[in-house]
Each structure stands twice: as structure tokens, then as C-alpha cells.
Motif scaffolding. Structure first.
Motif, mmCIF file in Angstrom:
data_model
loop_
_atom_site.group_PDB
_atom_site.id
_atom_site.type_symbol
_atom_site.label_atom_id
_atom_site.label_comp_id
_atom_site.label_asym_id
_atom_site.label_seq_id
_atom_site.Cartn_x
_atom_site.Cartn_y
_atom_site.Cartn_z
ATOM 1 N N GLN A 66 9.431 2.737 -3.668
ATOM 2 C CA GLN A 66 10.273 1.889 -4.464
ATOM 3 C C GLN A 66 10.453 0.443 -4.098
ATOM 4 O O GLN A 66 10.056 -0.530 -4.880
ATOM 5 C CB GLN A 66 11.747 2.385 -4.730
ATOM 6 C CG GLN A 66 11.998 3.733 -5.644
ATOM 7 C CD GLN A 66 11.130 3.584 -6.829
ATOM 8 O OE1 GLN A 66 11.465 2.810 -7.658
ATOM 9 N NE2 GLN A 66 10.274 4.578 -7.157
ATOM 10 N N GLU A 67 10.251 0.258 -2.625
ATOM 11 C CA GLU A 67 10.137 -1.055 -2.248
ATOM 12 C C GLU A 67 8.981 -1.722 -2.353
ATOM 13 O O GLU A 67 8.685 -2.851 -2.661
ATOM 14 C CB GLU A 67 10.580 -0.970 -0.456
ATOM 15 C CG GLU A 67 11.979 -0.584 -0.042
ATOM 16 C CD GLU A 67 12.240 -0.176 1.495
ATOM 17 O OE1 GLU A 67 11.140 -0.340 1.824
ATOM 18 O OE2 GLU A 67 13.330 0.075 1.578
ATOM 19 N N THR A 68 7.842 -0.876 -2.228
ATOM 20 C CA THR A 68 6.585 -1.453 -2.350
ATOM 21 C C THR A 68 6.371 -1.769 -3.776
ATOM 22 O O THR A 68 5.875 -3.035 -4.322
ATOM 23 C CB THR A 68 5.403 -0.301 -2.283
ATOM 24 O OG1 THR A 68 5.466 0.201 -0.554
ATOM 25 C CG2 THR A 68 3.956 -0.747 -2.189
ATOM 26 N N LEU A 69 6.998 -0.974 -4.793
ATOM 27 C CA LEU A 69 6.782 -1.425 -6.231
ATOM 28 C C LEU A 69 7.675 -2.649 -6.392
ATOM 29 O O LEU A 69 7.306 -3.558 -7.268
ATOM 30 C CB LEU A 69 7.318 -0.226 -7.047
ATOM 31 C CG LEU A 69 6.281 0.998 -6.976
ATOM 32 C CD1 LEU A 69 7.006 2.255 -7.871
ATOM 33 C CD2 LEU A 69 5.223 0.845 -7.858
ATOM 34 N N ALA A 70 8.773 -2.627 -6.039
ATOM 35 C CA ALA A 70 9.616 -4.043 -6.057
ATOM 36 C C ALA A 70 8.623 -5.247 -5.552
ATOM 37 O O ALA A 70 8.674 -6.341 -5.987
ATOM 38 C CB ALA A 70 10.967 -3.785 -5.069
ATOM 39 N N MET A 71 8.063 -5.183 -4.372
ATOM 40 C CA MET A 71 7.313 -6.323 -3.779
ATOM 41 C C MET A 71 6.235 -6.704 -4.587
ATOM 42 O O MET A 71 5.946 -7.879 -4.965
ATOM 43 C CB MET A 71 6.802 -5.870 -2.366
ATOM 44 C CG MET A 71 7.697 -5.582 -1.338
ATOM 45 S SD MET A 71 8.774 -7.360 -1.349
ATOM 46 C CE MET A 71 7.496 -8.406 -0.310
ATOM 47 N N LEU A 72 5.573 -5.538 -5.218
ATOM 48 C CA LEU A 72 4.319 -5.836 -6.123
ATOM 49 C C LEU A 72 4.718 -6.615 -7.362
ATOM 50 O O LEU A 72 4.045 -7.286 -7.882
ATOM 51 C CB LEU A 72 3.792 -4.617 -6.562
ATOM 52 C CG LEU A 72 2.816 -3.960 -5.138
ATOM 53 C CD1 LEU A 72 2.259 -2.603 -5.740
ATOM 54 C CD2 LEU A 72 1.793 -4.708 -5.166
ATOM 55 N N LYS A 73 5.938 -6.305 -7.867
ATOM 56 C CA LYS A 73 6.510 -6.920 -9.076
ATOM 57 C C LYS A 73 6.756 -8.136 -8.807
ATOM 58 O O LYS A 73 6.491 -9.134 -9.632
ATOM 59 C CB LYS A 73 7.916 -6.021 -9.614
ATOM 60 C CG LYS A 73 8.358 -6.867 -10.682
ATOM 61 C CD LYS A 73 9.635 -5.978 -11.310
ATOM 62 C CE LYS A 73 10.071 -6.538 -12.881
ATOM 63 N NZ LYS A 73 11.084 -5.701 -13.194
ATOM 64 N N ILE A 74 7.417 -8.515 -7.573
ATOM 65 C CA ILE A 74 7.675 -9.892 -7.333
ATOM 66 C C ILE A 74 6.514 -10.658 -7.072
ATOM 67 O O ILE A 74 6.154 -11.963 -7.606
ATOM 68 C CB ILE A 74 8.587 -9.947 -5.859
ATOM 69 C CG1 ILE A 74 10.039 -9.355 -6.139
ATOM 70 C CG2 ILE A 74 8.478 -11.499 -5.117
ATOM 71 C CD1 ILE A 74 10.585 -9.314 -4.822
#
Length: 93
Positions: A53-61
């Protein structure tokens, strides 16, 4: 990642839930659960889920930043630094 050996029917999970959860907490790969022969869910360790989930959030940013860059919604670094310095001087007197 190879999941081929970690595909099990839901009945297997029901019968072995405690063992599966212990294996996951010790680093086992996620398990795909099937129902009527069709993949329905993935069971994984909570830490791995949170990392994902953290990785996905960073990719979204990152994607949002790239979108801003392509759309020209950016300012030169020097301008931003100067504005921050001016703001700090206004607040301090």
C-alpha cells in the motif's frame, strides 16, 4: 514471484487457517484462494500488505507529479526557495 504452489481452495484455508497465518508471518509468499476453481482472494501477511500500500501511494504521488510536470504546473526551484525565504522573513519580523 511464483504463486503456483500457493494456490489452494478455500476449504484448505478453512481447515488450515492457523498454520497458513503462521507461515505468512514467517515470510511465506501470499496464497491465492480459489472457490469453485476460480481465484477469489489473496491472503498475505499484514506487513507485506502495508508495504504494498505504501509503494502504491508513492507511485500515485509520482504519477501526479509527472502529470503536473507535463501540464506545466511547475515553478523553478530558485523561485520556490525565494518565496519560502520571503515568507520566513515576514513571519519573523
Amino acid at each position: 514471484m511464483r504463486y503456483s504452489t500457493r494456490i489452494k481452495p478455500i476449504s484448505y484455508f478453512k481447515a488450515n487457517a492457523a498454520e497458513i497465518l503462521a507461515d505468512l508471518s514467517e515470510g511465506a509468499e501470499p496464497m491465492i484462494l480459489t472457490q469453485n476453481g476460480e481465484a477469489k482472494a489473496i491472503v498475505q501477511d499484514i506487513r507485506d500488505y502495508e508495504k504494498t500500500q505504501e509503494t502504491l501511494a508513492m507511485l500515485k504521488i509520482l504519477a501526479l507529479g509527472m502529470e503536473d510536470l507535463r501540464a506545466g504546473r511547475v515553478k523553478p526551484l530558485e523561485e520556490v526557495v525565494a518565496r519560502l525565504k520571503d515568507r520566513g522573513q515576514d513571519e519573523n519580523g
